[in-house]
Structure formats: structure tokens, C-alpha cells
Design a protein around this motif. Structure first.
Motif, short mmCIF file in Angstrom:
data_model
loop_
_atom_site.label_atom_id
_atom_site.label_comp_id
_atom_site.label_asym_id
_atom_site.label_seq_id
_atom_site.Cartn_x
_atom_site.Cartn_y
_atom_site.Cartn_z
N ALA A 122 35.11 8.90 9.73
CA ALA A 122 34.07 9.06 10.73
C ALA A 122 33.01 7.99 10.50
O ALA A 122 32.84 7.50 9.38
N THR A 147 37.82 9.35 13.61
CA THR A 147 37.76 10.70 14.18
C THR A 147 36.50 10.94 14.98
O THR A 147 36.50 11.80 15.88
N ALA A 148 35.42 10.23 14.69
CA ALA A 148 34.16 10.43 15.40
C ALA A 148 33.25 9.25 15.14
O ALA A 148 33.30 8.62 14.08
N ALA A 176 31.79 14.66 10.66
CA ALA A 176 32.76 14.22 9.66
C ALA A 176 33.78 15.31 9.32
O ALA A 176 34.52 15.18 8.35
N ALA A 179 37.37 14.10 8.98
CA ALA A 179 37.51 12.82 8.31
C ALA A 179 37.67 12.98 6.81
O ALA A 179 37.24 13.97 6.23
N LEU A 182 33.19 9.22 5.21
CA LEU A 182 32.18 8.88 6.21
C LEU A 182 31.70 7.46 5.95
O LEU A 182 31.37 7.10 4.81
#
Length: 242
Positions: A122, A147-148, A176, A179, A182
Motif C-alpha cells: 500500500a 492494494t491501495a 494497509a 498489504a 506500507l
């Protein structure tokens, strides 16, 4: 003694580097030369100008004279902004000019995530969305699943003034949950002092720009350093070669 050379964009968070040198606690020397455009490198167009070959070449001779054994362009947006192939060409040009192994912070993130075995990541970016999006695209080109992405929309000057509270808030704002690590990609952001707090808070490995940049220099020189104060990345062995 292993000497690592870094071309750093401007002045924001450049004091992270002597802090890292202290935390490494070994015979590692960190040499920093600034490649300063006088522009806000949070803007995509300014980042591309900052990463232009003639700007990077200006600091190379100083690092060569310092005895550096590897050189890293310590700008994330000034490298991923060129795209995957363009960033490869950027570091090839830098390596040729320097006469030594070279890389950049963007590639450092990809290599560091692989080292941690984190295939899903993430992103918590200080950048505006139009800059954070291409960084995620760069990571995907490097084989990572993003993922983000959280984009805070701050300028480099603003991010450089943030303290631990703001950095923790930035990290918390990113999703997160799916994930394995991060990523905080801005080299203007002070993160070294709060890496242990970030990982305790999130319960996951955290990769930050200045942290991975120095790790990349070590990777290029095949050095392995155990420095727990610099997060999970520096508690793992061995450093892999790409």
C-alpha cells in the motif's frame, strides 16, 4: 570503510542521512550532494526537470572525488516520473557518468519490497493524486501489487516541515489492511526517527524513501548491515542482488 554517494533533491529531510549513518553503527560513510532545481518537486513537470541528465551530472564529480563506491539518485518522483524504461535509462546514464553502480529511490522501493517478500504493498504518499498514481504504476511495472493508494496532496515544502505526528497520521490514512508493507515515497519527508513507531503502530513493515535509498546504496555495494532502528528492512538478511 564503504562510502555511499547520494544525489539529493533540495534540502528537505536531508538530515535523515546523517541520522541513518549513525544508526548503521558500522564502517559506512554517507555522502550527500544536492541537485536543487529551486522548484516544488511535488509537481510532476518539475520532478522531470529535476531528474534531467545535466542536473544529475553536476553532482557526480563531487561524489567521485569523495570516494563513493555507488551512487543513488535520491528522488522518488524525479525517477518514477520517467516511467519504468525511462528510469532505467536515467540510472544507466548516471552510472556511465559516475563510473560506478547507480540506482534511484524508485528502484530502491521495488528492490526493498522484494527483499521483504512483500508482493502486495500500500502507498501513503504526500503527493497529489496525479503524482501518486504514476508511482503506483511504476511499482506495478516492477511486479508488485498495489492494494491501495492514499494521496495527501502536500507540497514538498509542506511535507518537509512535518514531524512524527503528521507522518503517523499519513500512514494511518492509508488502507494497509491487504498489504504486506506500507510505502511512504517522498524523500522530503522526515521518517527515520519514527520508523520504529510507524511499524509498531501499523503492525507491518514500513518502507520510507530515505531509508530505502540508503539500503539501495548498500545493496549496490553488497554490504549487509543489521540496524534494527531502521525498521524491518534492516533486520533481514541477506540483501539480495537484482
Amino acid at each position: 570503510m564503504t562510502a555511499l554517494g547520494f544525489l539529493h533533491p533540495g534540502h528537505s529531510a536531508d538530515d535523515d542521512y546523517p541520522r541513518i549513518e549513525q544508526l548503521l553503527g558500522s564502517d559506512i560513510r554517507v555522502d550527500l550532494v544536492r541537485a536543487d532545481s529551486g522548484e516544488d518537486v511535488g509537481r510532476a513537470d518539475a520532478s522531470l526537470r529535476l531528474g534531467a541528465p545535466h542536473r544529475l551530472a553536476a553532482g557526480v564529480e563531487q561524489l567521485r572525488l569523495s570516494g563513493a563506491e555507488a551512487i543513488v539518485w535520491a528522488s522518488t518522483s524525479g525517477s518514477f516520473g520517467y516511467g519504468w524504461e525511462g528510469a532505467h535509462e536515467q540510472v544507466r546514464t548516471l552510472a556511465t557518468a559516475a563510473g560506478m553502480p547507480a540506482s534511484s529511490t524508485s528502484f530502491a522501493f521495488v528492490h526493498a519490497a522484494r527483499e521483504l517478500g512483500a508482493a502486495r504493498v500500500a502507498v501513503a504518499a504526500t503527493y497529489p493524486a496525479e503524482v501518486a498514481g504514476p508511482f503506483a504504476g511504476f511499482l506495478r511495472a516492477g511486479g508488485l501489487e498495489v492494494t491501495a493508494v492514499h494521496a495527501a496532496g502536500a507540497t514538498a515544502e509542506q511535507a518537509g516541515a512535518w514531524g512524527e505526528a503528521e507522518v503517523l497520521a499519513l500512514a494511518r490514512a492509508a488502507d494497509a489492511s491487504g498489504a504486506e508493507a506500507l510505502l511512504l515515497p517522498d524523500t522530503a519527508l522526515h521518517t527515520v526517527a519514527c520508523l520504529p513507531a510507524l511499524e509498531r503502530e501499523l503492525g507491518t513493515p514500513v518502507l520510507t524513501a530515505n531509508q530505502v535509498t540508503v539500503w539501495e546504496g548498500l545493496r549496490l555495494t553488497a554490504r549487509r548491515v543489521n540496524a534494527p532502528g531502521l525498521g524491518a528492512l534492516f533486520r533481514r538478511e541477506p540483501i539480495v542482488q537484482a
